[in-house]
Write a protein that holds these residues in place. Structure first.
Motif, PDB file in Angstrom:
ATOM      1  N   ARG A   1      11.673  80.816  64.355  1.00  7.24           N
ATOM      2  CA  ARG A   1      11.312  80.489  62.975  1.00  7.24           C
ATOM      3  C   ARG A   1      10.078  81.295  62.591  1.00  7.24           C
ATOM      4  N   LEU A   2      10.160  82.000  61.474  1.00  9.05           N
ATOM      5  CA  LEU A   2       9.075  82.856  61.002  1.00  9.05           C
ATOM      6  C   LEU A   2       8.449  82.197  59.775  1.00  9.05           C
ATOM      7  N   VAL A   3       7.236  81.702  59.940  1.00  5.65           N
ATOM      8  CA  VAL A   3       6.580  80.912  58.903  1.00  5.65           C
ATOM      9  C   VAL A   3       6.146  81.799  57.732  1.00  5.65           C
ATOM     10  N   ARG A   4       6.487  81.369  56.514  1.00  7.63           N
ATOM     11  CA  ARG A   4       6.133  82.067  55.280  1.00  7.63           C
ATOM     12  C   ARG A   4       6.471  83.565  55.359  1.00  7.63           C
ATOM     13  N   TYR A   5       7.648  83.828  55.804  1.00  9.44           N
ATOM     14  CA  TYR A   5       8.086  85.214  56.036  1.00  9.44           C
ATOM     15  C   TYR A   5       8.293  85.984  54.740  1.00  9.44           C
ATOM     16  N   TYR A   6       8.773  85.289  53.720  1.00  9.25           N
ATOM     17  CA  TYR A   6       9.080  85.952  52.461  1.00  9.25           C
ATOM     18  C   TYR A   6       7.929  85.823  51.467  1.00  9.25           C
ATOM     19  N   LEU A   7       7.951  86.686  50.454  1.00  7.40           N
ATOM     20  CA  LEU A   7       6.896  86.678  49.449  1.00  7.40           C
ATOM     21  C   LEU A   7       6.837  85.371  48.674  1.00  7.40           C
ATOM     22  N   ASN A   8       7.944  84.635  48.644  1.00  4.60           N
ATOM     23  CA  ASN A   8       7.958  83.342  47.963  1.00  4.60           C
ATOM     24  C   ASN A   8       7.476  82.212  48.875  1.00  4.60           C
ATOM     25  N   ASN A   9       6.936  82.607  50.070  1.00  6.10           N
ATOM     26  CA  ASN A   9       6.370  81.665  51.053  1.00  6.10           C
ATOM     27  C   ASN A   9       7.403  80.797  51.758  1.00  6.10           C
ATOM     28  N   VAL A  10       8.669  81.125  51.614  1.00  2.00           N
ATOM     29  CA  VAL A  10       9.719  80.398  52.329  1.00  2.00           C
ATOM     30  C   VAL A  10       9.809  80.913  53.760  1.00  2.00           C
ATOM     31  N   ASP A  11       9.990  80.004  54.708  1.00  2.00           N
ATOM     32  CA  ASP A  11      10.156  80.397  56.107  1.00  2.00           C
ATOM     33  C   ASP A  11      11.502  81.086  56.305  1.00  2.00           C
ATOM     34  N   ALA A  12      11.570  81.905  57.346  1.00  2.00           N
ATOM     35  CA  ALA A  12      12.821  82.557  57.725  1.00  2.00           C
ATOM     36  C   ALA A  12      13.234  82.106  59.116  1.00  2.00           C
ATOM     37  N   LEU A  13      14.513  82.174  59.383  1.00  2.00           N
ATOM     38  CA  LEU A  13      15.025  81.983  60.739  1.00  2.00           C
ATOM     39  C   LEU A  13      15.556  83.322  61.219  1.00  2.00           C
TER      40      LEU A  13
END
Length: 211
Positions: free
Chosen positions: A192-204
């Protein structure tokens, strides 16, 4: 970048994986009408760059092709921009497509580009051959027709021909359609990648082992 919602790489210019069948990675919702019955973005219309000899696969009224040349770039960018978690410049697209043109595939229905997947394959720092699904999307009007699944299979088959050991991608933790698509194809949740996107949503980060 894969499924209708694209995913993005960590080190490279960041694309997003979108899910195609459900959402990507392309997202999906309903069977799509033909181009004659819906408003079509002119940038997605097929020109003279394709012919029957280039068809890789046909499924009903949908044909699948490998990337040909720069004339297809506007269609790819138009399709992806509808679902990306963050905007990407043409340089990001060219980073992937110009270096690995054989790992970009497009779906066409009634003379209109309606799905695409963009990938790469290179040697990872640990010495293994790692494939990466940078972006995947299917136009909402054509979802639920297994277009995203077919695009991923075309990419995976080509990667395996290139002696690929594993394939990775990232997608938004909230993109359940994309997660379902990739997990059906054998991908596992790796990190899990915390705040991965510019919209601050985490990524898996998802991973598929091929060897």
């Amino acid at each position: 970048m894969s499924n209708s919602s694209p995913t993005r790489t960590v080190a490279e210019p960041s694309p997003v994986t979108s899910v195609a069948d459900s959402s990507p990675a392309a997202n999906i919702t309903s069977n799509g009408p033909g181009a004659d019955s819906m408003e079509v973005d002119e940038r997605c219309r097929v020109g003279n760059e394709l012919d029957a000899a280039r068809i890789l696969k046909t499924d009903g009224d949908v044909q699948y092709y490998c990337y040909v040349d720069e004339r297809q770039m506007p269609a790819i960018m138009t399709l992806m921009s509808k679902d990306l978690s963050e905007p990407y410049s043409i340089y990001t697209y060219r980073y992937f497509i110009c270096q690995w043109p054989h790992l970009t595939f497009l779906a066409v229905c009634n003379g209109v580009y309606m799905g695409a997947i963009v990938c790469k394959l290179d040697q990872h720092r640990c010495g293994i051959n790692r494939g990466y699904i940078a972006m995947l999307t299917v136009d909402k009007a054509y979802r639920r027709r297994r277009v995203g699944t077919t695009l991923v299979h075309l990419a995976l088959d080509t990667m395996m021909e290139g002696q690929c050991d594993e394939v990775v991608l990232e997608t938004e933790v909230t993109n359940q359609n994309a997660l379902s698509l990739y997990e059906r194809l054998g991908f596992c949740r790796d990190k899990r990648l915390v705040r991965y996107y510019l919209n601050n949503v985490d990524a898996l980060r998802l991973k598929l082992w091929l060897t």
